[in-house]
Design a protein around this motif. Structure first.
Motif, PDB file in Angstrom:
ATOM      1  N   PHE A  73      -0.933   5.092  13.211  1.00 56.77           N
ATOM      2  CA  PHE A  73      -0.280   6.287  12.663  1.00 56.77           C
ATOM      3  C   PHE A  73      -0.837   7.558  13.301  1.00 56.77           C
ATOM      4  N   SER A 111      -3.947   0.067  11.336  1.00 57.50           N
ATOM      5  CA  SER A 111      -2.742   0.801  10.920  1.00 57.50           C
ATOM      6  C   SER A 111      -2.983   2.296  11.037  1.00 57.50           C
ATOM      7  N   CYS A 154       2.290  -2.912   7.126  1.00 54.62           N
ATOM      8  CA  CYS A 154       3.011  -1.647   7.006  1.00 54.62           C
ATOM      9  C   CYS A 154       4.464  -2.017   6.751  1.00 54.62           C
ATOM     10  N   TRP A 211       3.963  -4.453  12.715  1.00 52.48           N
ATOM     11  CA  TRP A 211       3.946  -3.781  11.413  1.00 52.48           C
ATOM     12  C   TRP A 211       3.781  -4.784  10.287  1.00 52.48           C
ATOM     13  N   LYS A 260       0.549   3.737   3.160  1.00 53.99           N
ATOM     14  CA  LYS A 260       1.170   3.158   4.352  1.00 53.99           C
ATOM     15  C   LYS A 260       2.693   3.188   4.222  1.00 53.99           C
ATOM     16  N   ASP A 275      -6.297  -2.095   7.925  1.00 52.78           N
ATOM     17  CA  ASP A 275      -6.036  -0.693   7.613  1.00 52.78           C
ATOM     18  C   ASP A 275      -6.576   0.235   8.696  1.00 52.78           C
ATOM     19  N   ASP A 281       0.827  -1.192   0.000  1.00 55.22           N
ATOM     20  CA  ASP A 281       0.000   0.000   0.000  1.00 55.22           C
ATOM     21  C   ASP A 281       0.872   1.257   0.000  1.00 55.22           C
ATOM     22  N   THR A 316      -5.530   6.319   5.908  1.00 56.68           N
ATOM     23  CA  THR A 316      -5.487   4.861   6.009  1.00 56.68           C
ATOM     24  C   THR A 316      -6.679   4.331   6.794  1.00 56.68           C
TER      25      THR A 316
END
Lengths: 498, 151
Positions: free
Chosen positions: B17, B13, A431, A426, A168, B10, A165, B59
């Motif tokens: 972030f 994630s 990620c 991750w 990301k 996602d 992605d 995201t």
């Protein structure tokens, strides 16, 4: 001609007894880990970084580089013999290489993959020697704005072109930059993000981050998968390819080399993409494409040349500009920095022995791979029988000792454990960790160049767009991003990376 | 298909972030920001935090739209035991000695795998410890005491 003077000088360095020895250790270890699935060049180089501290910079770089290209080589050996790609870059080699082995032509397949890699290596050595110096010369004229834009371009393209992605990946780059900031600010002397931990005021150690993210997290990840390894060995008889094989392979090798070299200079495209593209190309130009998948020698020769060419040409931006275009190159840059050498275009003029010695050593190393490894095929295959459950505690031990030996600090070990957990999370969240490492390496440099650029321009951010070279980098960056979010290309890219 | 927020990769994630970005901006704003002309130590981190925050929001929203699930198997055992092995090594190498630290590390690591044979691990410990002592202490001359009583 200068070129030959330089190369001869380089060979003089590479052929010294000490450097030959380190080159040998490098390619030997590289082949070893290339053969063993579950441990890649990234983890190995990260693990061995501390060992290189006590070694001269040239020898250290020669060894680390040897690990890198040796691993590509080892990966294809197992791909051909047991249909098991030791590295991602040799997935394509499985297709036709294994078929050849089943037809009793394992020997020629191995030989052609070695010869292909060697030819690619030779041509790329010339490439680097030819294009390195002019590139470095241009880069020497760069000011802070140009450098900042160049780094931005490197980071953005590396993450945009890489697997996974896009957003990301970009977020991980920025996170890497942020981690690079941790520690004492050189300008104000203020310690940032240290949370009162005195060990953190020196910043996060590169070795700790790399080992935690690539070795520990990888082991945790591997242990989650169930192990399934069947060794089904075909006997290697008659190593030498026939004249017909050679004639059929030379075209694919040359095309693969140029394709790989081109891809190698682009940031973010790993050897896997290079070898895949070469395979597709050969299938297209072949007189009889139906042979592909049934043991076509072109399907081995092309991709093998391409992935080796890619691996070597990745060194061009790293050595001449100081910009890493892949995680392995970030590790190499880290190794340079640890040795007290500031990466950048000045390396070539200030440390000519390092630059030319390293380049010449790649040729020497490729030669060693051909001469030493073909007879050793049996040994490599028997290594496959070492089960992972024996392997990984040993890797853990080497990692721990390696980290501890850097600063003799137990804090580094605790931090590596923590980063290992983060690295695993991750991975699971998809990620990608590689962009983070690139950002981490460039973080302090980027901040410094941004500060300087804005100082020259009296705080005017348009400086990045008014200086022509800087503007060029900015436009290129924008174009790559726009290209990548175009739906058609995006779809194609997803197909390739899957 | 219904995908819970806790297994939406996602979404998670994005959340991570956002948290990191917000944290960086919050902590970074304690440092002098300065101006574009004279960047203070807070300037760069705050800017980076802001960028991560924005990427995180994007995201997270993508996660809510695409609803893609986490894939792959987990080994909770490995995730706990391997870091523990490191921590124990770190403690023992400072307070015990090189040999006990290494023995503990290899033993705990091996226990993180799914197959564990006591005999095999014992052999591995002996071989690895001997090899490491030979290589690191004698050949590379790292100055670590081998046992608690030799420090």
């Amino acid at each position: 001609m200068d070129l030959f003077h330089n190369l001869i000088f380089g060979f003089g360095v590479a052929l010294s007894l000490q450097n030959l020895w380190f080159c040998f250790i490098g390619v030997f270890l590289g082949t070893l880990i290339g053969v063993l699935p579950g441990i890649g060049p990234l983890a190995t180089i990260a693990m061995l970084l501390p060992v290189t501290f006590n070694v001269a910079p040239v020898a250290a770089m020669i060894m680390l580089a040897g690990i890198y290209y040796g691993a590509q080589y080892g990966g294809s050996t197992t791909a051909i013999l047991v249909n098991l790609p030791g590295e991602v870059s040799s997935v394509v080699t499985c297709i036709d290489g294994y078929q050849m082995a089943r037809q009793g032509r394992a020997g020629p397949a191995l030989a052609i993959s070695a010869i292909g890699s060697f030819i690619a290596g030779t041509i790329c050595t010339m490439f680097i020697a030819l294009f390195g110096p002019p590139l470095a010369e241009i880069a020497l004229k760069f000011g802070a704005p140009e450098y900042f834009s160049l780094m931005l371009m490197g980071l953005v393209t590396a993450s945009v072109l890489a697997h996974g992605d896009m957003v990301k990946s970009l977020a991980m780059v920025v996170l890497g930059l942020l981690l690079g900031v941790v520690g004492t600010d050189v300008n104000s002397g203020m310690s940032r993000f240290a949370f009162g931990v005195s060990e953190l005021t020196d910043g996060i150690s590169f070795v700790v981050l790399a080992v935690g993210m690539f070795a520990v997290a990888e082991i945790v990840d591997n242990l989650g998968e169930t192990e399934e390894r069947q060794v089904f060995t075909s006997k290697v008889t008659n190593l030498w390819p026939t004249l017909k094989d050679m004639r059929m392979s030379i075209g694919p090798i040359l095309r693969g080399t140029f394709l790989g070299a081109f891809m190698g200079i682009l940031p973010g495209t790993g050897p896997a993409i290079a070898s895949f593209s070469s395979y597709m190309l050969e299938k297209k130009v072949a007189k009889d494409p139906s042979q592909f998948g049934k043991g076509a020698i072109q399907g081995v020769a092309g991709p093998e040349a391409a992935n080796n060419a890619d691996a070597q040409c990745k060194f061009i931006p790293m050595l001449t500009l100081g910009i890493p275009s892949s995680a392995v190159m970030a590790l190499m840059l880290g190794a340079l920095t640890i040795q007290g050498i500031a990466p950048g275009p000045q390396v070539m003029t200030e440390k000519p022995d390092l630059f030319w010695g390293l380049i010449a050593s790649m040729w020497v190393g490729n030669f060693m791979l051909v001469v030493l490894n073909l007879p050793l095929v049996g040994l490599w295959v028997s290594l496959l029988k070492v089960p992972y459950r024996i392997l990984f505690p040993a890797i853990m031990a080497f990692c721990a000792i390696g980290i501890y030996s850097v600063n003799n600090s137990d804090f580094d070990i605790y931090l590596a454990a923590f980063i290992g957990v983060l690295g695993f999370v991750w991975r699971k969240l998809e990620c990608p960790p590689a962009p983070l490492l690139l950002g981490f390496v460039l973080g302090p440099l980027m901040e410094e160049n941004l500060r300087r650029a804005l100082l020259i321009s009296r705080g005017d951010a348009t400086v990045f767009f008014t200086r022509p070279i800087s503007l060029g980098f900015m436009i290129a960056t924008a174009m790559i991003v726009i290209l990548m979010i175009t739906p058609a290309i995006r779809k194609k890219r997803e197909q390739i990376t899957d | 298909m219904k995908v819970g927020l806790l297994e939406n990769k996602d979404f998670l994630s994005g959340l991570m972030f956002i948290a990191i970005g917000a944290g960086a901006m919050f902590i970074g704003s304690d440092y002098p920001i300065g101006s574009a002309l004279r960047m203070g130590p807070g300037y760069f981190p705050v800017a980076l935090g802001g960028i991560i925050f924005v990427f995180g929001v994007y995201t997270l929203v993508q996660g809510l739209i695409k609803k893609e699930k986490l894939v792959g198997a987990w080994s909770v055992r490995a995730l706990i035991l391997l870091p523990v092995a490191f921590v124990v090594f770190g403690f023992l190498v400072d307070h015990g000695g090189f040999v006990p630290a290494l023995v503990a590390l290899v033993f705990i690591s091996a226990a993180a795998g799914s197959e564990f044979s006591f005999k095999e691990v014992l052999i591995e410990i002996v071989v690895l410890t001997a090899a490491s002592v030979g290589l690191f202490i004698y050949a590379l001359e790292l100055p670590y005491p081998l046992f608690p009583w030799s420090r």
